[in-house]
Enzyme design. Sequence first.
Site, PDB file in Angstrom:
ATOM      1  N   LYS A  25       0.836  -1.219   0.000  1.00 21.60           N
ATOM      2  CA  LYS A  25       0.000   0.000   0.000  1.00 21.60           C
ATOM      3  C   LYS A  25       0.865   1.262   0.000  1.00 21.60           C
ATOM      4  O   LYS A  25       0.638   2.175  -0.778  1.00 21.60           O
ATOM      5  CB  LYS A  25      -0.946   0.029   1.223  1.00 21.60           C
ATOM      6  CG  LYS A  25      -1.920  -1.133   1.288  1.00 21.60           C
ATOM      7  CD  LYS A  25      -2.913  -0.983   2.447  1.00 21.60           C
ATOM      8  CE  LYS A  25      -2.270  -1.002   3.831  1.00 21.60           C
ATOM      9  NZ  LYS A  25      -1.614  -2.278   4.187  1.00 21.60           N
ATOM     10  N   ARG A 100      -9.768   1.238   8.563  1.00 24.37           N
ATOM     11  CA  ARG A 100      -9.422  -0.128   8.943  1.00 24.37           C
ATOM     12  C   ARG A 100     -10.545  -0.792   9.742  1.00 24.37           C
ATOM     13  O   ARG A 100     -10.417  -1.961  10.091  1.00 24.37           O
ATOM     14  CB  ARG A 100      -8.158  -0.116   9.808  1.00 24.37           C
ATOM     15  CG  ARG A 100      -6.865  -0.416   9.047  1.00 24.37           C
ATOM     16  CD  ARG A 100      -5.756  -0.272  10.041  1.00 24.37           C
ATOM     17  NE  ARG A 100      -4.543  -0.968   9.789  1.00 24.37           N
ATOM     18  CZ  ARG A 100      -3.445  -0.429   9.281  1.00 24.37           C
ATOM     19  NH1 ARG A 100      -3.446   0.798   8.842  1.00 24.37           N
ATOM     20  NH2 ARG A 100      -2.333  -1.134   9.203  1.00 24.37           N
ATOM     21  N   ARG A 139      11.857  -5.968   6.000  1.00 24.50           N
ATOM     22  CA  ARG A 139      11.945  -4.652   5.346  1.00 24.50           C
ATOM     23  C   ARG A 139      12.527  -3.566   6.254  1.00 24.50           C
ATOM     24  O   ARG A 139      12.429  -3.649   7.469  1.00 24.50           O
ATOM     25  CB  ARG A 139      10.581  -4.236   4.780  1.00 24.50           C
ATOM     26  CG  ARG A 139       9.558  -3.859   5.810  1.00 24.50           C
ATOM     27  CD  ARG A 139       8.197  -3.596   5.157  1.00 24.50           C
ATOM     28  NE  ARG A 139       7.226  -3.183   6.159  1.00 24.50           N
ATOM     29  CZ  ARG A 139       5.949  -2.919   5.895  1.00 24.50           C
ATOM     30  NH1 ARG A 139       5.478  -3.059   4.664  1.00 24.50           N
ATOM     31  NH2 ARG A 139       5.141  -2.542   6.863  1.00 24.50           N
ATOM     32  N   ARG A 171      14.318   0.273  11.013  1.00 28.26           N
ATOM     33  CA  ARG A 171      13.280  -0.754  10.915  1.00 28.26           C
ATOM     34  C   ARG A 171      12.151  -0.382  11.846  1.00 28.26           C
ATOM     35  O   ARG A 171      12.404   0.119  12.946  1.00 28.26           O
ATOM     36  CB  ARG A 171      13.828  -2.121  11.389  1.00 28.26           C
ATOM     37  CG  ARG A 171      14.656  -2.811  10.368  1.00 28.26           C
ATOM     38  CD  ARG A 171      15.252  -4.096  10.920  1.00 28.26           C
ATOM     39  NE  ARG A 171      16.410  -4.440  10.125  1.00 28.26           N
ATOM     40  CZ  ARG A 171      16.389  -5.271   9.081  1.00 28.26           C
ATOM     41  NH1 ARG A 171      15.269  -5.898   8.766  1.00 28.26           N
ATOM     42  NH2 ARG A 171      17.475  -5.503   8.379  1.00 28.26           N
ATOM     43  N   ARG A 183      -0.961  -8.488  13.190  1.00 28.84           N
ATOM     44  CA  ARG A 183      -1.506  -7.455  12.287  1.00 28.84           C
ATOM     45  C   ARG A 183      -2.343  -8.084  11.170  1.00 28.84           C
ATOM     46  O   ARG A 183      -3.371  -7.525  10.766  1.00 28.84           O
ATOM     47  CB  ARG A 183      -0.353  -6.607  11.706  1.00 28.84           C
ATOM     48  CG  ARG A 183       0.269  -5.692  12.776  1.00 28.84           C
ATOM     49  CD  ARG A 183       1.667  -5.210  12.411  1.00 28.84           C
ATOM     50  NE  ARG A 183       1.718  -4.431  11.203  1.00 28.84           N
ATOM     51  CZ  ARG A 183       2.844  -4.193  10.523  1.00 28.84           C
ATOM     52  NH1 ARG A 183       4.005  -4.704  10.940  1.00 28.84           N
ATOM     53  NH2 ARG A 183       2.815  -3.463   9.446  1.00 28.84           N
TER      54      ARG A 183
HETATM   55  P1  AMP Z   1       0.652   0.776   8.999  1.00 31.20           P
HETATM   56  O1  AMP Z   1       1.800   1.717   8.875  1.00 31.20           O
HETATM   57  O2  AMP Z   1      -0.513   1.144   8.128  1.00 31.20           O
HETATM   58  O3  AMP Z   1       1.068  -0.665   8.818  1.00 31.20           O
HETATM   59  O4  AMP Z   1       0.130   0.908  10.502  1.00 31.20           O
HETATM   60  C1  AMP Z   1       0.964   0.578  11.589  1.00 31.20           C
HETATM   61  C2  AMP Z   1       0.121   0.445  12.841  1.00 31.20           C
HETATM   62  O5  AMP Z   1      -0.508   1.707  13.130  1.00 31.20           O
HETATM   63  C3  AMP Z   1      -1.027  -0.558  12.765  1.00 31.20           C
HETATM   64  O6  AMP Z   1      -0.622  -1.889  13.038  1.00 31.20           O
HETATM   65  C4  AMP Z   1      -1.970  -0.001  13.827  1.00 31.20           C
HETATM   66  O7  AMP Z   1      -1.511  -0.303  15.128  1.00 31.20           O
HETATM   67  C5  AMP Z   1      -1.824   1.499  13.636  1.00 31.20           C
HETATM   68  N1  AMP Z   1      -2.780   2.036  12.639  1.00 31.20           N
HETATM   69  C6  AMP Z   1      -2.483   2.610  11.430  1.00 31.20           C
HETATM   70  N2  AMP Z   1      -3.596   3.003  10.796  1.00 31.20           N
HETATM   71  C7  AMP Z   1      -4.631   2.664  11.614  1.00 31.20           C
HETATM   72  C8  AMP Z   1      -6.044   2.791  11.517  1.00 31.20           C
HETATM   73  N3  AMP Z   1      -6.624   3.337  10.424  1.00 31.20           N
HETATM   74  N4  AMP Z   1      -6.792   2.337  12.558  1.00 31.20           N
HETATM   75  C9  AMP Z   1      -6.229   1.786  13.643  1.00 31.20           C
HETATM   76  N5  AMP Z   1      -4.911   1.616  13.797  1.00 31.20           N
HETATM   77  C10 AMP Z   1      -4.099   2.049  12.792  1.00 31.20           C
END
Ligand code: AMP
Length: 229
Positions: A25, A100, A139, A171, A183
Amino acid sequence: MHDTAASAQTKPAVLILLGPPGAGKGTQARMLEEDFGLVQLSTGDLLRAAVAAGTEAGKQAKAVMEAGQLVSDEIVLAILKDRMAEPDVARGIILDGFPRTAGQAAALDLLLAEAGQGVTAAISLEVDDEAMVGRVSGRYTCACGEGYHDTFKKPAVAGVCDKCGGTGFKRRADDNAETVRERLGAYHAQTAPLIAHYDGLGVLQRIDAMGAIADIRAGLAVIVGRVTA
Ligand code: AMP
């Protein structure tokens, strides 16, 4: 090619990228920024910035993020609304990692309806879960934003960024195999049902995201070109 697609619109495009951690993404959102002049809006990046800045929201989010669980809708919506109030979003946005949950999707629908518009397209990046564990746990990124991987994309000179020549790699604390599985579980339980929500609204697009990054970029450009025409 900048701004061509976005400026042809009367309302700015609102694109959503859906997919589990590791689906690409963030990578593809940055490419859509380049290809269409849109603005990437990543709630993960906004939350990490809040954690780094030590804000109240960041303090509350830190442990939840490290455990691979979802931060509360309240916190996420507050930081997203702040970001959406900035002028650059008028160019059109790519939401990366948001919404989400069903609550976040409903809040977004409402926010957009108040501005007299809706979601332009929700694009589901379709991948195999098992491959995601390997992709995410290896990564890392340079401080300039360029992404690397222990197996799939090493810098030409070990420890030196191909793009900026810097050596400041980092990281994410949540990019380890155990947290990635958590996740993925959160994605399937809380986020994957949104695919049906956007299908019901008639704005869902699906793309096979297991191939080469350049091929996925080209496929996305076709979809985005079509929905923003
Ligand atoms: P990401 O960078 O999108 O993989 O997000 C990293 C972490 O941030 C996720 O595992 C969640 O803990 C939190 N997070 C990011 N976006 C959201 C969202 N829209 N709703 C809830 N938690 C989020």
